[in-house]
Write a protein that holds these residues in place. Sequence first.
Motif, PDB file in Angstrom:
ATOM      1  N   THR A 187      73.248  69.925  58.012  1.00 30.96           N
ATOM      2  CA  THR A 187      73.420  70.180  59.437  1.00 30.96           C
ATOM      3  C   THR A 187      73.937  68.926  60.133  1.00 30.96           C
ATOM      4  O   THR A 187      73.275  67.890  60.110  1.00 30.96           O
ATOM      5  N   PRO A 188      75.128  68.964  60.759  1.00 34.94           N
ATOM      6  CA  PRO A 188      75.615  67.800  61.505  1.00 34.94           C
ATOM      7  C   PRO A 188      74.674  67.462  62.658  1.00 34.94           C
ATOM      8  O   PRO A 188      74.239  68.340  63.400  1.00 34.94           O
ATOM      9  N   ALA A 189      74.349  66.181  62.806  1.00 37.33           N
ATOM     10  CA  ALA A 189      73.398  65.767  63.842  1.00 37.33           C
ATOM     11  C   ALA A 189      73.991  64.759  64.819  1.00 37.33           C
ATOM     12  O   ALA A 189      73.727  64.830  66.016  1.00 37.33           O
ATOM     13  N   GLU A 190      74.785  63.806  64.313  1.00 38.23           N
ATOM     14  CA  GLU A 190      75.374  62.777  65.165  1.00 38.23           C
ATOM     15  C   GLU A 190      76.738  62.380  64.610  1.00 38.23           C
ATOM     16  O   GLU A 190      77.006  62.530  63.424  1.00 38.23           O
ATOM     17  N   ARG A 191      77.576  61.850  65.495  1.00 37.82           N
ATOM     18  CA  ARG A 191      78.821  61.213  65.062  1.00 37.82           C
ATOM     19  C   ARG A 191      78.895  59.872  65.775  1.00 37.82           C
ATOM     20  O   ARG A 191      78.999  59.819  67.001  1.00 37.82           O
ATOM     21  N   CYS A 192      78.808  58.784  65.011  1.00 37.60           N
ATOM     22  CA  CYS A 192      78.694  57.453  65.587  1.00 37.60           C
ATOM     23  C   CYS A 192      79.907  56.593  65.237  1.00 37.60           C
ATOM     24  O   CYS A 192      80.740  56.962  64.422  1.00 37.60           O
ATOM     25  N   VAL A 193      79.972  55.443  65.876  1.00 43.50           N
ATOM     26  CA  VAL A 193      81.004  54.448  65.623  1.00 43.50           C
ATOM     27  C   VAL A 193      80.313  53.170  65.157  1.00 43.50           C
ATOM     28  O   VAL A 193      79.454  52.641  65.865  1.00 43.50           O
ATOM     29  N   ALA A 194      80.655  52.700  63.968  1.00 42.62           N
ATOM     30  CA  ALA A 194      80.127  51.436  63.456  1.00 42.62           C
ATOM     31  C   ALA A 194      81.227  50.386  63.553  1.00 42.62           C
ATOM     32  O   ALA A 194      82.266  50.498  62.905  1.00 42.62           O
ATOM     33  N   LEU A 195      81.013  49.375  64.364  1.00 44.64           N
ATOM     34  CA  LEU A 195      82.048  48.376  64.610  1.00 44.64           C
ATOM     35  C   LEU A 195      82.320  47.525  63.378  1.00 44.64           C
ATOM     36  O   LEU A 195      81.394  47.108  62.680  1.00 44.64           O
ATOM     37  N   PRO A 228     102.788  54.611  66.199  1.00 46.16           N
ATOM     38  CA  PRO A 228     101.812  53.874  67.030  1.00 46.16           C
ATOM     39  C   PRO A 228     100.505  53.557  66.313  1.00 46.16           C
ATOM     40  O   PRO A 228      99.426  54.002  66.713  1.00 46.16           O
ATOM     41  N   LEU A 229     100.574  52.779  65.246  1.00 45.23           N
ATOM     42  CA  LEU A 229      99.358  52.384  64.538  1.00 45.23           C
ATOM     43  C   LEU A 229      98.637  51.262  65.274  1.00 45.23           C
ATOM     44  O   LEU A 229      99.267  50.479  65.985  1.00 45.23           O
ATOM     45  N   SER A 230      97.331  51.196  65.079  1.00 47.06           N
ATOM     46  CA  SER A 230      96.519  50.117  65.634  1.00 47.06           C
ATOM     47  C   SER A 230      95.648  49.529  64.538  1.00 47.06           C
ATOM     48  O   SER A 230      95.373  50.185  63.526  1.00 47.06           O
ATOM     49  N   VAL A 231      95.222  48.295  64.734  1.00 44.64           N
ATOM     50  CA  VAL A 231      94.304  47.660  63.792  1.00 44.64           C
ATOM     51  C   VAL A 231      92.976  48.404  63.814  1.00 44.64           C
ATOM     52  O   VAL A 231      92.483  48.793  64.872  1.00 44.64           O
ATOM     53  N   ILE A 232      92.409  48.635  62.641  1.00 49.91           N
ATOM     54  CA  ILE A 232      91.142  49.362  62.545  1.00 49.91           C
ATOM     55  C   ILE A 232      90.019  48.515  63.129  1.00 49.91           C
ATOM     56  O   ILE A 232      89.857  47.349  62.772  1.00 49.91           O
ATOM     57  N   GLN A 233      89.256  49.103  64.025  1.00 53.76           N
ATOM     58  CA  GLN A 233      88.162  48.391  64.683  1.00 53.76           C
ATOM     59  C   GLN A 233      86.793  48.965  64.329  1.00 53.76           C
ATOM     60  O   GLN A 233      85.775  48.368  64.681  1.00 53.76           O
ATOM     61  N   HIS A 234      86.744  50.123  63.659  1.00 56.64           N
ATOM     62  CA  HIS A 234      85.444  50.742  63.410  1.00 56.64           C
ATOM     63  C   HIS A 234      85.516  51.717  62.241  1.00 56.64           C
ATOM     64  O   HIS A 234      86.592  52.099  61.792  1.00 56.64           O
ATOM     65  N   GLU A 235      84.364  52.086  61.764  1.00 57.30           N
ATOM     66  CA  GLU A 235      84.187  53.200  60.831  1.00 57.30           C
ATOM     67  C   GLU A 235      83.603  54.378  61.595  1.00 57.30           C
ATOM     68  O   GLU A 235      82.758  54.191  62.478  1.00 57.30           O
ATOM     69  N   ASP A 236      84.043  55.582  61.260  1.00 59.84           N
ATOM     70  CA  ASP A 236      83.348  56.770  61.735  1.00 59.84           C
ATOM     71  C   ASP A 236      82.082  56.940  60.897  1.00 59.84           C
ATOM     72  O   ASP A 236      82.126  56.797  59.669  1.00 59.84           O
ATOM     73  N   VAL A 237      80.970  57.231  61.542  1.00 65.18           N
ATOM     74  CA  VAL A 237      79.710  57.450  60.834  1.00 65.18           C
ATOM     75  C   VAL A 237      79.230  58.860  61.153  1.00 65.18           C
ATOM     76  O   VAL A 237      78.938  59.181  62.304  1.00 65.18           O
ATOM     77  N   LEU A 238      79.176  59.696  60.131  1.00 66.04           N
ATOM     78  CA  LEU A 238      78.738  61.085  60.293  1.00 66.04           C
ATOM     79  C   LEU A 238      77.315  61.213  59.784  1.00 66.04           C
ATOM     80  O   LEU A 238      77.029  60.833  58.647  1.00 66.04           O
ATOM     81  N   ILE A 239      76.434  61.740  60.615  1.00 68.23           N
ATOM     82  CA  ILE A 239      75.026  61.875  60.251  1.00 68.23           C
ATOM     83  C   ILE A 239      74.680  63.349  60.127  1.00 68.23           C
ATOM     84  O   ILE A 239      74.923  64.134  61.044  1.00 68.23           O
ATOM     85  N   PHE A 240      74.133  63.707  58.959  1.00 66.61           N
ATOM     86  CA  PHE A 240      73.710  65.078  58.674  1.00 66.61           C
ATOM     87  C   PHE A 240      72.207  65.079  58.398  1.00 66.61           C
ATOM     88  O   PHE A 240      71.631  64.051  58.042  1.00 66.61           O
ATOM     89  N   THR A 241      71.589  66.237  58.515  1.00 65.45           N
ATOM     90  CA  THR A 241      70.197  66.393  58.103  1.00 65.45           C
ATOM     91  C   THR A 241      70.074  67.596  57.175  1.00 65.45           C
ATOM     92  O   THR A 241      70.873  68.539  57.241  1.00 65.45           O
ATOM     93  N   ARG A 242      69.065  67.544  56.315  1.00 67.38           N
ATOM     94  CA  ARG A 242      68.730  68.727  55.526  1.00 67.38           C
ATOM     95  C   ARG A 242      67.762  69.567  56.346  1.00 67.38           C
ATOM     96  O   ARG A 242      66.744  69.044  56.835  1.00 67.38           O
ATOM     97  N   PRO A 243      68.053  70.859  56.535  1.00 70.21           N
ATOM     98  CA  PRO A 243      67.159  71.714  57.329  1.00 70.21           C
ATOM     99  C   PRO A 243      65.739  71.680  56.786  1.00 70.21           C
ATOM    100  O   PRO A 243      65.504  71.598  55.579  1.00 70.21           O
TER     101      PRO A 243
END
Length: 326
Positions: free
Chosen positions: A226-234, A264-279
């Motif tokens: 189950t998707p719970a959060e979508r965060c940005v890790a710098l 229009p590329l840009s320098v990468i500044q972060h990782e996408d962080v996907l947080i899931f849970t087990r029901p």
Amino acid sequence: MTLPLSVWNTAPTSAPAQRKGRYVPGSAAHPAKMLPAIAAHAIKTYTQPGDLVLDPMCGIGTTLVEALHLGRNALGIEYEPKWATLASLNARSAAQQSSTGTGTVRCGDARHLTDLAPTHTRGEVALVVTSPPYGPSVHGQVRSTRDTGERGVVKKHFRYGYDRANLAHVSTTHLLEAFTEILTQCRTMLRPGGTAVVTTRPWRERGELIDLPSAVLAAGKAAGLTPAERCVALLTGIRDSQLVSRPSFFQMKNVRDARRQGIPLSVIQHEDVLIFTRPRQHDTHTTTTQHCRGTTVRGSRTDHTSPSTAALRSRTCTPRDGRGGR
């Protein structure tokens, strides 16, 4: 679905500074190491001391090292024997330094995670922290004329390994099929209510954006999480309220080359962080992924059955314009 978004300040210092004194010689050679502070932040946020943390594609063992230093137990699976050996050495060193927790590394294919992991760990994992391989999009390291005394730039440490069955060498479509299988195995390993944290980022191929984060989000859903959060890790520092970029040589080169071509590329500044849970409720999810029925011996290499075409279609990366890529 709109998920909560938060920013993790995970790069107050550089990656080498974060690893200094905590990883054995040779660890720097891995081409796609997770930033230690990302793993540490996830572990501190989603677990308690004594909990079990799992990384099914652990590389040199970053997740395990950070878990052990924080008083958690750790389990890692790694396909390449070279990295599995380094992960084991790093985990052993961390356990000796922290004097708390235990670390275990098994060499094998994470698609057979439940066969490779110790039996008593099934359904007991509090947190999974991992990242899919990026294949040829990793940047590796370079040695310039200043380093070698010879003209030109030499690239090194840009391969996971030479085994063509390694997921780093397969197509994006095959990678997503396999990663869905791995997340399905992780769901079995997680305790009810447990958390899975996946770090990822998009990249470009011939100017088209490969939206891997969105594809991984779909893969997690297909695996019964189950998707719970979508965060940005710098991946950049913050100084006087400004981002301090730390791009690699190849990031800068790729961005400059692309901009000269009007991309229009840009320098990468972060990782996408996907947080899931087990029901927490009884797991009645039926996955579309078909698994091999034979047993897996530690360190074995086997072929695997792919998901159906219909199941894969929803996980295919969608090219888009106007966004920065790897």
